[in-house]
Scaffold this motif. Structure first.
Motif, PDB file in Angstrom:
ATOM      1  N   GLN A 236       0.824  -1.202   0.000  1.00  0.00           N
ATOM      2  CA  GLN A 236       0.000   0.000   0.000  1.00  0.00           C
ATOM      3  C   GLN A 236       0.861   1.255   0.000  1.00  0.00           C
ATOM      4  OE1 GLN A 236      -2.787  -0.087   3.205  1.00  0.00           O
ATOM      5  NE2 GLN A 236      -3.911   1.701   2.539  1.00  0.00           N
ATOM      6  N   ILE A 237       1.944   1.235   0.749  1.00  0.00           N
ATOM      7  CA  ILE A 237       2.842   2.387   0.790  1.00  0.00           C
ATOM      8  C   ILE A 237       3.430   2.650  -0.582  1.00  0.00           C
ATOM      9  CG2 ILE A 237       5.099   3.136   1.640  1.00  0.00           C
ATOM     10  CD1 ILE A 237       4.360   2.019   4.359  1.00  0.00           C
ATOM     11  N   GLN A 238       3.775   1.582  -1.322  1.00  0.00           N
ATOM     12  CA  GLN A 238       4.335   1.783  -2.650  1.00  0.00           C
ATOM     13  C   GLN A 238       3.331   2.444  -3.578  1.00  0.00           C
ATOM     14  OE1 GLN A 238       7.549   1.421  -3.718  1.00  0.00           O
ATOM     15  NE2 GLN A 238       6.667   2.525  -5.449  1.00  0.00           N
ATOM     16  N   SER A 239       2.073   2.035  -3.509  1.00  0.00           N
ATOM     17  CA  SER A 239       1.043   2.680  -4.325  1.00  0.00           C
ATOM     18  C   SER A 239       0.902   4.153  -3.967  1.00  0.00           C
ATOM     19  CB  SER A 239      -0.304   1.964  -4.143  1.00  0.00           C
ATOM     20  OG  SER A 239      -0.228   0.621  -4.564  1.00  0.00           O
ATOM     21  N   THR A 240       0.987   4.452  -2.681  1.00  0.00           N
ATOM     22  CA  THR A 240       0.909   5.844  -2.234  1.00  0.00           C
ATOM     23  C   THR A 240       2.125   6.627  -2.698  1.00  0.00           C
ATOM     24  OG1 THR A 240      -0.330   5.142  -0.284  1.00  0.00           O
ATOM     25  CG2 THR A 240       0.647   7.338  -0.222  1.00  0.00           C
ATOM     26  N   ARG A 241       3.299   6.009  -2.594  1.00  0.00           N
ATOM     27  CA  ARG A 241       4.526   6.661  -3.049  1.00  0.00           C
ATOM     28  C   ARG A 241       4.438   7.011  -4.532  1.00  0.00           C
ATOM     29  NH1 ARG A 241       9.221   3.741   0.093  1.00  0.00           N
ATOM     30  NH2 ARG A 241       8.198   1.945  -0.822  1.00  0.00           N
ATOM     31  N   ASP A 242       3.886   6.103  -5.337  1.00  0.00           N
ATOM     32  CA  ASP A 242       3.800   6.342  -6.778  1.00  0.00           C
ATOM     33  C   ASP A 242       3.041   7.624  -7.098  1.00  0.00           C
ATOM     34  OD1 ASP A 242       5.162   4.009  -7.262  1.00  0.00           O
ATOM     35  OD2 ASP A 242       3.375   2.809  -7.674  1.00  0.00           O
ATOM     36  N   VAL A 263       5.700   8.325   7.661  1.00  0.00           N
ATOM     37  CA  VAL A 263       5.003   7.037   7.754  1.00  0.00           C
ATOM     38  C   VAL A 263       6.001   5.889   7.629  1.00  0.00           C
ATOM     39  CG1 VAL A 263       3.395   5.511   6.540  1.00  0.00           C
ATOM     40  CG2 VAL A 263       2.754   7.876   7.006  1.00  0.00           C
ATOM     41  N   LEU A 264       6.941   6.027   6.711  1.00  0.00           N
ATOM     42  CA  LEU A 264       7.966   4.990   6.551  1.00  0.00           C
ATOM     43  C   LEU A 264       8.797   4.848   7.821  1.00  0.00           C
ATOM     44  CD1 LEU A 264       9.156   5.888   2.937  1.00  0.00           C
ATOM     45  CD2 LEU A 264       7.760   3.943   3.607  1.00  0.00           C
ATOM     46  N   ASP A 265       9.139   5.972   8.433  1.00  0.00           N
ATOM     47  CA  ASP A 265       9.906   5.917   9.685  1.00  0.00           C
ATOM     48  C   ASP A 265       9.070   5.292  10.805  1.00  0.00           C
ATOM     49  OD1 ASP A 265      12.053   7.073   8.427  1.00  0.00           O
ATOM     50  OD2 ASP A 265      11.548   9.114   9.038  1.00  0.00           O
ATOM     51  N   MET A 266       7.772   5.599  10.832  1.00  0.00           N
ATOM     52  CA  MET A 266       6.904   4.997  11.852  1.00  0.00           C
ATOM     53  C   MET A 266       6.847   3.476  11.701  1.00  0.00           C
ATOM     54  SD  MET A 266       3.684   7.622  12.151  1.00  0.00           S
ATOM     55  CE  MET A 266       2.884   6.649  13.422  1.00  0.00           C
ATOM     56  N   ALA A 600      23.218  12.067  -0.368  1.00  0.00           N
ATOM     57  CA  ALA A 600      23.413  10.837  -1.138  1.00  0.00           C
ATOM     58  C   ALA A 600      23.368   9.589  -0.264  1.00  0.00           C
ATOM     59  CB  ALA A 600      24.726  10.923  -1.919  1.00  0.00           C
ATOM     60  N   PRO A 601      24.033   9.575   0.923  1.00  0.00           N
ATOM     61  CA  PRO A 601      23.955   8.356   1.752  1.00  0.00           C
ATOM     62  C   PRO A 601      22.530   8.043   2.210  1.00  0.00           C
ATOM     63  CG  PRO A 601      25.796   9.728   2.441  1.00  0.00           C
ATOM     64  CD  PRO A 601      24.971  10.547   1.496  1.00  0.00           C
ATOM     65  N   GLU A 602      21.767   9.065   2.597  1.00  0.00           N
ATOM     66  CA  GLU A 602      20.395   8.808   3.037  1.00  0.00           C
ATOM     67  C   GLU A 602      19.542   8.304   1.883  1.00  0.00           C
ATOM     68  OE1 GLU A 602      16.534  10.961   5.099  1.00  0.00           O
ATOM     69  OE2 GLU A 602      18.357  12.120   4.723  1.00  0.00           O
ATOM     70  N   LEU A 603      19.742   8.866   0.686  1.00  0.00           N
ATOM     71  CA  LEU A 603      19.024   8.399  -0.489  1.00  0.00           C
ATOM     72  C   LEU A 603      19.327   6.928  -0.755  1.00  0.00           C
ATOM     73  CD1 LEU A 603      17.280   9.014  -3.014  1.00  0.00           C
ATOM     74  CD2 LEU A 603      19.391   9.689  -4.173  1.00  0.00           C
ATOM     75  N   LYS A 604      20.610   6.585  -0.669  1.00  0.00           N
ATOM     76  CA  LYS A 604      21.014   5.198  -0.909  1.00  0.00           C
ATOM     77  C   LYS A 604      20.401   4.264   0.136  1.00  0.00           C
ATOM     78  CE  LYS A 604      25.198   2.407  -1.562  1.00  0.00           C
ATOM     79  NZ  LYS A 604      26.686   2.412  -1.518  1.00  0.00           N
ATOM     80  N   TRP A 605      20.379   4.702   1.388  1.00  0.00           N
ATOM     81  CA  TRP A 605      19.806   3.870   2.445  1.00  0.00           C
ATOM     82  C   TRP A 605      18.298   3.703   2.262  1.00  0.00           C
ATOM     83  CZ3 TRP A 605      16.537   5.888   6.468  1.00  0.00           C
ATOM     84  CH2 TRP A 605      16.124   4.903   7.373  1.00  0.00           C
ATOM     85  N   ARG A 606      17.589   4.765   1.913  1.00  0.00           N
ATOM     86  CA  ARG A 606      16.143   4.664   1.722  1.00  0.00           C
ATOM     87  C   ARG A 606      15.810   3.710   0.571  1.00  0.00           C
ATOM     88  NH1 ARG A 606      12.875   7.865   4.575  1.00  0.00           N
ATOM     89  NH2 ARG A 606      13.793   9.580   5.767  1.00  0.00           N
ATOM     90  N   LEU A 607      16.597   3.743  -0.479  1.00  0.00           N
ATOM     91  CA  LEU A 607      16.362   2.817  -1.585  1.00  0.00           C
ATOM     92  C   LEU A 607      16.631   1.377  -1.155  1.00  0.00           C
ATOM     93  CD1 LEU A 607      17.935   4.847  -4.538  1.00  0.00           C
ATOM     94  CD2 LEU A 607      15.514   4.319  -4.207  1.00  0.00           C
ATOM     95  N   ALA A 608      17.693   1.168  -0.368  1.00  0.00           N
ATOM     96  CA  ALA A 608      17.998  -0.182   0.125  1.00  0.00           C
ATOM     97  C   ALA A 608      16.909  -0.668   1.077  1.00  0.00           C
ATOM     98  CB  ALA A 608      19.357  -0.191   0.815  1.00  0.00           C
TER      99      ALA A 608
END
Length: 755
Positions: A236-242, A263-266, A600-608
């Motif tokens: 559901q989160i992915q659909s919302t992200r889109d 929400v992702l952090d929660m 850049a590091p936070e972006l990389k971590w969020r993608l991982a």
């Protein structure tokens, strides 16, 4: 009725009314309303301008084009909608031309079914296209055949009106979808918040009494339910992200995108909030403080619900209660008798004090409280959105909208699920066609085909669910449709009935399929009545019921033909989970994040992190589906369940480490961080990749014991004393636990892979 009972009755009615409003105003029902309005405008408009026959044919074109019209990002909407008329119009015309040639028509239907179901290879984007193409074939069969001399002229006329309705709806859909996009952004976030609150209430049950329900021995256990709910939330989160992350180029959009990040952090904090729970339960008298924590989670869930409702109704939310002070004041308080009877009452390096455990748990629940406060601040317009990590790279977090040729190349392997499903569907439709020719009402064979198309799914579990709901919904829908038709309504009255049915059928298709089955039956019967002047409404009830039972039975039987059992998909899913855990550990423990001057590091971590959750979601859903399969072909469920639980545990441990590194970096000596983080990252990677077998121990003189029973807390854990003044021991303990879990994940994966 007593005053107290009357009060409870009023509260229950208010809750039911609120739940109903949440559904009626949701993004999926809003999408259904938009679809229904388009159907009404086009079918009524063409009918009034060109006649009822033209209007009925144009309405068929609209119905066929509707399935791909779902709430989604603005970009790529036309590319999502246009394949249906491009491919569907020729199919519709071909069926019209072959009406009087049963053999050629049967070959066309079987071949068309095979080609249409190959679109399933494109996943969620391809499935609606496949359904729409099958609708083009099926509804073309519903058009009464013409005489031989008039066939070409009649086919051209009805296909022209069909194409007109389809193309008009594509244009309408693109315009209305763009207009509704701001509302979709809000409503999809609202739906995610409500699901998050439900998950929080379920998570709170872990703080209750220890019971068999908390064990994952059965699929209905609490841990299994948590895993399933986590998987559903991730999807559901992915659909919302889109939708929400697309082009965050204005302040309102940026606020919504920032709320998704919170929400992702929660979600991470919810997984991590039970890390010390098992250890605390070892102490006598733990119930009192756990009940307080349970109540705090329930209150936070209520605050999240209130925020979602305020956004749903377009109100400015009131300021929420801040529970951090209460959480910080939680203390271990038991009577003297319980304390003296506690075998773990001695405080040592291996047996931490209950106060330290309570403090640790309360602090992580307080992190949830802080995220709720930030959500409210953004919703009230008081908080400043921090989107540095995704503002320039939002496209990395959303699903691609362009059609790719790569899935086509993956089809041509006999083990490919999409190819086997296409062959299975073609054989089922071919069998149904032969049976339909033998029935006394063979001119209505399309109803059997329609039942097969909506019931036969890629997995046995989905087929069984759809089979039962389809039969029940058809029976009820037949009764309602017959009641409507017995009143002999006019053209506009039938269009209005179809509009309501279309909104329900489309809006609830992925949520409440029983209602969709009822509405679709009404839609199909009245649509067929409009397109054919000679319909017997008296006979329709018996006819549709038998057709539905035949179609459902064929779909069920053919779900066992060339099956794609989940067992065949599990190895690839397991490998993906292991790989994503390696990548997530490396980015979460990367020292660069502490000294980086950019994001850049936070972006990389969020993608991982996204990939780690996505891979686990796919594995959990596959495990759920396998429970409906025959026992002889099920994958080994115990190691599969253990792998899921241990993977979530490791995410929780690394989330706790990541939170410590980001929020308390000033309390940690930088020169002492490099060695433990680097060593833990290397060991986790080596263990998960099978390059190392664990030989270290948690403590120098204590053998490491793996977590034997899956829970979302990482097993009994010793928390160092005075952890809030000296954070390094706590950090090192988390890293050691992550290393142990990596060994457990490798062991579970090896069992599943047969090593």
């Amino acid at each position: 009725m007593t005053p107290l009972a009357a009060r409870f009755s009023r509260v229950a009615m208010q809750q039911h009314a609120l739940a109903l409003l949440r559904v009626l105003l949701s993004y999926y029902m809003t999408n259904g309303y938009a679809v229904a309005v388009g159907y009404l405008l086009i079918s009524a408009g063409v009918g009034l301008a060109l006649g009822t026959t033209a209007g009925a044919a144009a309405a068929l074109g609209v119905v066929v084009t509707i399935p791909p019209d779902m709430a989604g990002p603005r970009k790529g909407k036309f590319r999502q909608m246009i394949p249906t008329p491009i491919l569907g119009v020729p199919l519709f015309f071909a069926v019209q031309m072959l009406h009087s040639s049963p053999l050629e028509l049967g070959i066309l239907i079987v071949a068309g079914t095979f080609v249409a179901f190959l679109a399933m290879a494109w996943g969620k984007r391809g499935a609606p296209i496949a359904i729409a193409l099958m609708f083009a074939i099926i509804f073309s069969l519903a058009v009464p055949p013409q005489e031989e001399v008039k066939r070409l002229t009649a086919a051209l006329h009805v296909t022209g009106y069909f194409a007109l309705g389809a193309l008009l709806y594509v244009l309408y859909s693109c315009i209305v979808h763009r207009w509704l996009n701001p509302r979709y952004r809000v409503l999809m976030l609202v739906d995610t918040l409500l699901s998050l609150a439900d998950l929080m209430r379920l998570q709170a049950r872990q703080f209750g009494e220890d019971s068999p329900e908390m064990r994952s021995e059965a699929s209905g256990g609490l841990i299994s339910r948590l895993l399933a709910r986590q998987a559903a939330l991730a999807d559901q989160i992915q659909s919302t992200r889109d939708v929400v992350f697309e082009s965050p180029d204005s302040l309102p959009r940026q606020r919504l995108a920032a709320m998704v990040l919170h929400v992702l952090d929660m979600r991470d904090h919810m997984i991590a909030c039970a890390l010390d729970l098992d250890t605390l339960r070892q102490h006598a008298g733990h119930n009192t403080v756990l009940v307080q924590m349970h109540d705090m989670l329930i209150l936070l869930a209520r605050e999240t619900d209130n925020l979602a409702d305020a956004m749903l109704f377009g109100r400015k939310p009131e300021r929420p209660m801040d529970y951090r002070a209460q959480l910080e004041n939680l203390r271990w308080a038991v009577d003297d008798d319980a304390m003296h009877s506690d075998p773990n009452r001695l405080v040592t390096s291996r047996n931490p004090s209950p106060d330290a455990l309570v403090h640790s748990l309360a602090d992580r629940i307080a992190n949830l409280n802080d995220e709720v406060q930030r959500l409210y601040a953004l919703a009230r317009g008081e908080g400043k959105p921090n989107l540095a990590a995704v503002r320039a790279s939002w496209h990395l977090f959303v699903s691609p909208v362009a059609w790719s040729i790569k899935p086509f190349y993956t089809l041509w392997s006999w083990g490919a699920p999409a190819l086997r499903h296409a062959v299975r569907a073609a054989l089922a439709i071919g069998t149904a066609y032969v049976i339909a020719l033998l029935l006394p009402w063979g001119t209505h064979e399309y109803w059997i085909f329609l039942t097969i198309v909506v019931v036969l799914r890629g997995s046995l579990a989905q087929t069984l669910e759809r089979r039962n709901l389809r039969v029940g919904g058809t029976l009820l829908g037949c009764l309602l449709a017959l009641s409507i038709l017995s009143l002999h309504p006019g053209y506009l009255a039938m269009i209005l009935c179809l509009t309501v049915a279309q909104s329900v059928a489309h809006g609830l298709a992925l949520r409440k399929y029983l209602y969709t089955a009822v509405a679709a039956t009404i839609l199909g019967l009245i649509q067929a009545h409009m397109i054919s002047a000679s319909s017997s409404t008296v006979f329709a009830l018996f006819e549709r019921t038998v057709d539905t039972l035949i179609g459902a039975g064929i779909a069920w039987l053919f779900s066992y033909v060339l099956p794609s059992w989940e067992r065949s998909q599990i190895p690839n899913l397991v490998r993906r989970v292991v790989k994503s855990q390696v990548d997530h550990a490396r980015t979460a423990l990367d020292l660069v994040q502490l000294d980086a001057v950019d994001n850049a590091p936070e972006l990389k971590w969020r993608l991982a992190r996204k990939d780690a959750y996505d891979s686990l979601t796919a594995l959990v859903l596959a495990a759920e589906r396998s429970l409906k399969e025959p026992r002889a072909v099920r994958p080994p469920l115990q190691p599969l369940e253990m792998l899921q639980a241990h993977a979530y545990q490791m995410l929780a441990q690394l989330t706790a480490v990541k939170t410590l590194l980001l929020l308390r970096r000033g309390s940690l000596p930088g020169e002492r961080l490099e060695q433990p983080l680097t060593r833990a990252s290397e060991r986790i990677a080596n263990l998960l990749n099978g390059k190392e077998v664990i030989v270290d121990t948690v403590n120098a003189d204590e053998p490491a014991e793996p977590v034997r029973e899956p829970t979302l807390a990482a097993g009994p854990e010793h928390v160092p004393q005075a952890w809030d003044t000296n954070l390094m021991p706590w950090l090192e303990r988390r890293l050691e636990q992550a290393v142990l879990l990596a060994a457990q994940i490798r062991k579970d994966a090896d069992q599943l892979l047969g090593r």
